[in-house]
Write an enzyme that holds these catalytic residues in place. Structure first.
Site, short mmCIF file in Angstrom:
data_model
loop_
_atom_site.label_atom_id
_atom_site.label_comp_id
_atom_site.label_asym_id
_atom_site.label_seq_id
_atom_site.Cartn_x
_atom_site.Cartn_y
_atom_site.Cartn_z
CB CYS A 108 -0.95 0.11 1.18
SG CYS A 108 -2.04 -1.29 1.36
NE ARG A 111 4.57 1.68 -0.17
CZ ARG A 111 5.60 1.39 0.60
NH1 ARG A 111 6.82 1.60 0.17
NH2 ARG A 111 5.43 0.87 1.79
CD1 TRP A 169 -0.06 -6.26 -3.20
CD2 TRP A 169 -0.21 -6.81 -1.03
NE1 TRP A 169 0.32 -7.57 -3.06
CE2 TRP A 169 0.24 -7.94 -1.75
CE3 TRP A 169 -0.39 -6.92 0.34
CZ2 TRP A 169 0.52 -9.15 -1.15
CZ3 TRP A 169 -0.12 -8.14 0.96
CH2 TRP A 169 0.34 -9.24 0.21
CG ASN A 205 1.71 0.66 4.11
OD1 ASN A 205 1.43 -0.52 3.90
ND2 ASN A 205 2.94 1.12 4.08
N GLY A 206 -0.44 -1.16 6.30
CA GLY A 206 -0.01 -2.05 7.38
C GLY A 206 -1.13 -3.01 7.74
CD GLU A 246 17.07 -12.59 -8.65
OE1 GLU A 246 16.56 -13.12 -7.66
OE2 GLU A 246 16.69 -11.49 -9.08
CE LYS A 292 13.56 -10.73 -10.66
NZ LYS A 292 14.34 -10.64 -9.49
CD GLU A 351 9.79 -11.14 -9.17
OE1 GLU A 351 9.16 -10.81 -8.17
OE2 GLU A 351 10.99 -10.91 -9.31
CG HIS A 407 20.29 -36.22 -6.16
ND1 HIS A 407 20.70 -37.49 -5.79
CD2 HIS A 407 21.43 -35.50 -6.33
CE1 HIS A 407 22.03 -37.53 -5.74
NE2 HIS A 407 22.48 -36.33 -6.06
CE LYS A 457 11.41 -2.62 -6.07
NZ LYS A 457 12.12 -3.70 -6.77
O1 M6R Z 1 13.06 -4.71 -0.47
P1 M6R Z 1 13.61 -6.09 -0.22
O2 M6R Z 1 14.89 -6.32 -0.92
O3 M6R Z 1 13.73 -6.41 1.24
O4 M6R Z 1 12.54 -7.08 -0.83
C1 M6R Z 1 12.67 -8.46 -0.71
C2 M6R Z 1 11.75 -9.19 -1.66
O5 M6R Z 1 10.42 -8.86 -1.39
C3 M6R Z 1 12.07 -8.85 -3.12
O6 M6R Z 1 13.38 -9.12 -3.45
C4 M6R Z 1 11.13 -9.66 -4.05
O7 M6R Z 1 11.44 -11.01 -3.99
C5 M6R Z 1 11.24 -9.13 -5.50
N1 M6R Z 1 9.95 -9.04 -6.09
C6 M6R Z 1 12.06 -10.00 -6.36
O8 M6R Z 1 12.13 -9.55 -7.67
#
Ligand code: M6R
Length: 613
Positions: free
Chosen positions: A2, A27, A73, A99-100, A486, A490, A493, A509, A608
């Site tokens: 949010c 956000r 969100w 927000n929270g 990673e 990517k 997501e 395995h 984010k």
């Molecule tokens: O702001 P942060 O680096 O603490 O965020 C951690 C994760 O939420 C963040 O890396 C998330 O996995 C991303 N969407 C990955 O692309």
């Protein structure tokens, strides 16, 4: 999660709030809403993005110099018009954005229902504002006092802004565990509030970061801050160095693509003033007071989530190689609920782009409570993690707005590499020659990333072959096993293709059972010390008719004969390879997602900055 925005001053509030919400849409983007004070309180809210809200408002009367806005969100209650913020009190004289999460909202709701309150939404926020209203009635007090009392009773996380129809020239804001920044404009005559500084810097670079348990009462020409114990504090104004263009798309179609292409600069910025191969200089200014502690650590524990956790995994290999200190890497979300054994000589490194991730913050608090010494590696200056750790080093990658983290990862790995090198050198684990060679090589990394970015069209062609896949397997070894994780993250997501990352040797395995003609298998097969082993793994996949896409070292003439597609990256020292091998995966995911019609900057269900559990 949010985003919240507020304005009080002499300018028109509506355009400032709408623009601010668009900047904060990363956000959360399942609904948006706005409250304007124009004679009475006008509230507009709509499911969807900020642009849907604008369209819905049409030519409504938006004349006002005081207002608040929210982009959501969803946590409590599905995304719809009713659950969108702002929320009214029962008498509709107060509105709140939040927000929270209020964890004890169900108990409070029951008590309020017994007092005759009716609720129209499923949100904790509506309960929160009714609770404040009831406190004000019971205590016959000013709104700021009612907010203060409420904050002593709610459990959870919040950044809130409240407006009252009875006091139209006033905003009351407070925070605990969710960020809130107050911009101080034009000789302290106007104030901008936001979840981060991006909606503010267009108007002023002077900001006050509200601390946990603080309440701000904002009126024309006046900003007063006190804590929830009623103790006043003097607002501390920080001057930001952020440029407006750093938060705009700058000619790219998306923030993600812009941020991928920024990496030669962001990695360079991360080293600027800290590393000079010519003079042999390597210093991280933020790590001073606790440097001795770090050098004498008996163990280092990395904490992070998502991509930041992957950066921690890369760092585990690098620290063990260069600094010769044992490293453990913990998901912050797991660590926070453990009963950890912390030794006085342990150091923690908390890694976070946003510096606001709730799980990472909670893990830090626990580590601190157990007597740990915590170093932060954050991107957002002044963020909660940066402020709560003992010391740390910023990544200086500039604002990262695309939800999928790209330049933050390479900047984190760069800072962590510099840290490991610095420790290794000071502990005498690295020879002068090795140290100097690594510094020189680090300085070449931005140019090498630039070279990989020039392969964009070739990577796009491979993306077009992969775009209809339903699953994908990413395999790497050693330093590049975390890069496989990673790469898979990517892809998942932003394109919603199921992908898994594995250490290549683990394939036999279990995951090998998945391989058939339809399964793209992405290898990091560079010429490092596991090259021969990876070649064997590629043969095993080809023998089962898998489609192989391999990231190889420039000039490799063996793997191109075996793989369906190869992407070449320049040679570098093994320890630095993750800074290069991740780039093709970022571009590949980007192109696949675009080809599948996905919104890469705002992937479904994600936000984010994950400021809730
Ligand atoms: O702001 P942060 O680096 O603490 O965020 C951690 C994760 O939420 C963040 O890396 C998330 O996995 C991303 N969407 C990955 O692309």
């Amino acid at each position: 999660m949010c985003g919240i925005v507020g304005y009080l001053g002499e300018q028109e509030a509506f355009p400032i709030i709408i623009k601010g919400l668009k900047r904060l849409e990363y956000r959360g983007y399942d609904s948006a809403g706005i409250a304007l004070m124009n004679g009475s309180l006008s509230v507009y809210k709509k499911q969807g993005k900020v642009s849907d809200l604008e369209e819905f408002m049409g030519d409504a009367n938006v004349k006002s110099t005081v207002g608040i806005g929210h982009t959501r969100w969803a946590t409590h209650g599905e995304p719809n018009d009713t659950n969108a913020h702002p929320h009214f009190s029962a008498d509709r004289k107060l509105v709140m954005i939040h927000n929270g999460i209020i964890e004890n909202y169900a108990v409070l709701k029951q008590k309020l229902i017994l007092r005759g309150h009716e609720f129209i939404s499923d949100t904790d926020t509506e309960v929160f504002i009714h609770f404040i209203e009831q406190i004000q009635i019971d205590n016959q007090c000013e709104l700021e006092e009612a907010v203060r009392i409420a904050l002593t009773e709610v459990i959870g996380a919040y950044a809130i802004i409240v407006i009252s129809a009875e006091n139209p020239k006033q905003l009351i804001a407070a925070r605990k565990s969710s960020p809130l920044v107050i911009g101080v404009g034009r000789n302290s005559q106007e104030f901008f509030l936001a979840s981060d500084a991006t909606p503010i810097i267009e108007y002023t670079q002077d900001v006050v970061y509200l601390n946990d348990h603080e309440i701000a009462v904002i009126k024309p020409n006046s900003l007063q801050i006190k804590d929830i114990g009623n103790k006043p504090t003097t607002p501390y104004v920080t001057h930001l160095e952020m440029e407006l263009e750093s938060i705009e798309k700058g000619g790219f179609d998306s923030f993600m693509l812009k941020e991928i292409h920024e990496q030669p600069n962001s990695v360079h910025d991360c080293m600027r003033g800290r590393l000079n191969a010519e003079t042999g200089h390597l210093q991280l200014g933020g790590i001073n007071k606790y440097l001795e502690h770090l050098l004498n650590s008996q163990r280092i524990i990395m904490l992070g989530c998502g991509t930041s956790w992957h950066a921690g995994l890369v760092a585990e290999y690098i620290f063990e190689e260069l600094a010769r200190i044992p490293v453990e890497v913990e998901y912050a979300s797991e660590f926070r609920y453990r009963n950890p054994i912390v030794h006085a000589k342990d150091s923690f490194i908390a890694i976070s782009q946003s510096g606001e991730t709730a799980d990472t913050l909670a893990a830090i608090e626990l580590a601190k409570k157990e007597g740990g010494t915590i170093f932060g590696v954050c991107n957002v200056v002044g963020s909660s993690i940066a402020r709560t750790t003992h010391e740390g080093a910023y990544t200086h990658a500039g604002p990262e707005i695309g939800v999928a983290s790209t330049k933050a990862f390479t900047a984190q790995v760069t800072v962590l590499t510099m840290m490991a090198l610095m420790i290794g050198r000071k502990r005498g684990n690295i020879s002068d020659t090795q140290f100097s060679e690594l510094l020189y090589e680090l300085e070449t990394i931005p140019a090498k990333i630039e070279k990989i970015l020039q392969l964009n069209d070739h990577i796009k062609d491979i993306a077009s072959e992969m775009q209809h896949a339903e699953n994908a397997l990413y395999l790497g070894r050693g330093y590049n096993f975390p890069v496989a994780l990673e790469g898979a993250l990517k892809l998942k997501e932003i394109s919603y293709i199921h992908a898994e990352g594995y250490p290549a040797a683990e394939m036999k395995h279990g995951p090998i059972a998945l391989i058939d003609e339809a399964m793209p298998v992405l290898f990091i097969a560079i010429k490092d010390n596991s090259y021969e082993k990876i070649v064997s793994n590629i043969q095993e996949v080809k023998a089962r008719k898998g489609r192989v896409i391999a990231i190889v070292t420039e000039g490799d003439d063996l793997i191109p004969k075996m793989a369906d597609y190869v992407i070449e990256v320049p040679a570098t020292y093994d320890v630095l390879t993750p800074l290069l091998t991740v780039i093709p995966f970022q571009l590949l995911s980007y192109h696949i997602a675009i080809m599948r019609g996905c919104n890469v900057d705002q992937p479904r269900n994600l936000a984010k900055s994950v400021t809730v559990e």
